[in-house]
Design a protein around this motif. Structure first.
Motif, mmCIF file in Angstrom:
data_model
loop_
_atom_site.group_PDB
_atom_site.id
_atom_site.type_symbol
_atom_site.label_atom_id
_atom_site.label_comp_id
_atom_site.label_asym_id
_atom_site.label_seq_id
_atom_site.Cartn_x
_atom_site.Cartn_y
_atom_site.Cartn_z
ATOM 1 N N PRO A 1 0.796 -1.212 0.000
ATOM 2 C CA PRO A 1 0.000 0.000 0.000
ATOM 3 C C PRO A 1 0.842 1.282 0.000
ATOM 4 C CG PRO A 1 -0.869 -1.547 1.596
ATOM 5 C CD PRO A 1 0.416 -2.124 1.069
ATOM 6 N N VAL A 2 1.950 1.281 0.729
ATOM 7 C CA VAL A 2 2.764 2.491 0.787
ATOM 8 C C VAL A 2 3.422 2.754 -0.565
ATOM 9 C CG1 VAL A 2 4.766 3.566 1.874
ATOM 10 C CG2 VAL A 2 3.131 2.312 3.252
ATOM 11 N N ALA A 3 3.908 1.705 -1.212
ATOM 12 C CA ALA A 3 4.525 1.886 -2.531
ATOM 13 C C ALA A 3 3.521 2.506 -3.492
ATOM 14 C CB ALA A 3 5.032 0.553 -3.069
ATOM 15 N N LEU A 4 2.293 2.054 -3.452
ATOM 16 C CA LEU A 4 1.248 2.595 -4.318
ATOM 17 C C LEU A 4 0.964 4.056 -3.956
ATOM 18 C CD1 LEU A 4 -0.834 2.142 -6.543
ATOM 19 C CD2 LEU A 4 -2.414 1.323 -4.783
ATOM 20 N N ALA A 5 0.867 4.345 -2.656
ATOM 21 C CA ALA A 5 0.595 5.718 -2.226
ATOM 22 C C ALA A 5 1.720 6.657 -2.645
ATOM 23 C CB ALA A 5 0.402 5.770 -0.712
ATOM 24 N N LEU A 28 11.262 -4.056 0.048
ATOM 25 C CA LEU A 28 10.082 -4.190 -0.803
ATOM 26 C C LEU A 28 9.625 -2.827 -1.326
ATOM 27 C CD1 LEU A 28 8.048 -6.119 -2.040
ATOM 28 C CD2 LEU A 28 6.678 -5.885 0.042
ATOM 29 N N LEU A 29 9.614 -1.818 -0.478
ATOM 30 C CA LEU A 29 9.234 -0.479 -0.934
ATOM 31 C C LEU A 29 10.170 -0.015 -2.045
ATOM 32 C CD1 LEU A 29 7.613 2.156 -0.744
ATOM 33 C CD2 LEU A 29 9.190 2.878 1.056
ATOM 34 N N SER A 74 15.143 -8.399 3.299
ATOM 35 C CA SER A 74 14.722 -7.147 3.933
ATOM 36 C C SER A 74 15.280 -7.055 5.344
ATOM 37 C CB SER A 74 13.187 -7.068 3.966
ATOM 38 O OG SER A 74 12.677 -7.914 4.978
ATOM 39 N N ASN A 75 15.062 -5.899 5.977
ATOM 40 C CA ASN A 75 15.524 -5.718 7.338
ATOM 41 C C ASN A 75 14.797 -6.631 8.319
ATOM 42 O OD1 ASN A 75 13.502 -3.894 6.434
ATOM 43 N ND2 ASN A 75 13.702 -2.681 8.281
ATOM 44 N N ASP A 144 18.080 7.137 -0.329
ATOM 45 C CA ASP A 144 18.986 7.997 -1.074
ATOM 46 C C ASP A 144 19.704 7.126 -2.105
ATOM 47 O OD1 ASP A 144 20.663 9.985 -1.981
ATOM 48 O OD2 ASP A 144 21.852 10.099 -0.147
ATOM 49 N N GLY A 145 19.455 7.396 -3.366
ATOM 50 C CA GLY A 145 20.077 6.599 -4.416
ATOM 51 C C GLY A 145 19.615 5.156 -4.423
ATOM 52 N N GLY A 146 18.389 4.927 -3.986
ATOM 53 C CA GLY A 146 17.841 3.573 -3.978
ATOM 54 C C GLY A 146 18.263 2.731 -2.789
ATOM 55 N N LEU A 147 18.870 3.360 -1.781
ATOM 56 C CA LEU A 147 19.315 2.638 -0.584
ATOM 57 C C LEU A 147 18.788 3.326 0.667
ATOM 58 C CD1 LEU A 147 23.076 2.201 -1.524
ATOM 59 C CD2 LEU A 147 21.297 0.440 -1.655
ATOM 60 N N TRP A 148 18.557 2.524 1.703
ATOM 61 C CA TRP A 148 18.208 3.092 2.996
ATOM 62 C C TRP A 148 19.509 3.548 3.663
ATOM 63 C CZ3 TRP A 148 13.461 4.353 4.175
ATOM 64 C CH2 TRP A 148 12.398 3.638 3.620
ATOM 65 N N VAL A 149 19.639 4.857 3.896
ATOM 66 C CA VAL A 149 20.846 5.455 4.460
ATOM 67 C C VAL A 149 20.491 6.028 5.836
ATOM 68 C CG1 VAL A 149 22.580 7.259 4.134
ATOM 69 C CG2 VAL A 149 21.681 6.008 2.152
ATOM 70 N N PRO A 150 21.259 5.672 6.883
ATOM 71 C CA PRO A 150 20.925 6.199 8.218
ATOM 72 C C PRO A 150 21.091 7.712 8.280
ATOM 73 C CG PRO A 150 23.016 5.009 8.269
ATOM 74 C CD PRO A 150 22.443 4.828 6.893
#
Length: 163
Positions: A1-5, A28-29, A74-75, A144-150
């Motif tokens: 749902p979030v990806a769609l939103a 997944l997102l 995934s995480n 950021d750039g397709g990655l989850w960055v802390p």
């Protein structure tokens, strides 16, 4: 749902910052909304498995030995791995104490855990007889750039007054 939103909002030209909790702040997102997810902020109690942390090295080695890629995970894998690592420690302590391995004995052993180092994938874990939550902190990440960055260190909520 979030990806769609997120995709729909971007297609409408909405310039908003989406903030996700841990179950939508994952690989997944990124795969379902690669361009639209740029800038999304995620609240994660456990670091993504792709993070270069001490706590992800064993997971990486395990996956490589099975011919699997961390990029496909995934995480939630990090969370599951370390949840079971803590449980295994508790079982080990019960065995070392010469006690029968029962749910009650494991619970009592885990209630002695104080600031257990999780290799950086989450804040140190503490259990008590009154508090079984374990991980009590989150880290914020941004795509950021397709990655989850802390973007923050692990943060614990401050509690004032009442429950």
């Amino acid at each position: 749902p979030v990806a769609l939103a997120v995709r729909n909002a971007r297609s409408l030209g909405l310039d908003v910052t989406f903030v996700c909790l841990n179950w939508c702040a994952n690989r997944l997102l990124l795969s379902l909304a690669p361009e639209a997810s740029e800038g999304v902020i995620g609240s994660m109690p456990f670091a993504p498995v792709v993070s270069e942390l001490t706590g992800t090295h064993d997971i990486r080695e395990f996956l490589e030995a099975k011919g699997e890629s961390i990029e496909e995970k995934s995480n939630a894998l990090t969370q599951g791995w370390w949840t079971m690592a803590v449980m295994a420690e508790g079982i080990g302590w019960v065995i070392e104490a010469g006690q029968e391995v029962t749910g009650e004995n494991i619970k009592l052993a885990l209630e002695t855990v104080s600031d257990m180092d999780m290799g950086g994938v989450t804040a140190p874990i503490t259990f008590t007889a009154e508090d079984h939550r374990g991980a009590k902190a989150v880290q914020l990440y941004r795509v950021d750039g397709g990655l989850w960055v802390p973007i923050t260190y692990f943060r614990r909520p401050s509690v004032s007054g009442g429950n």
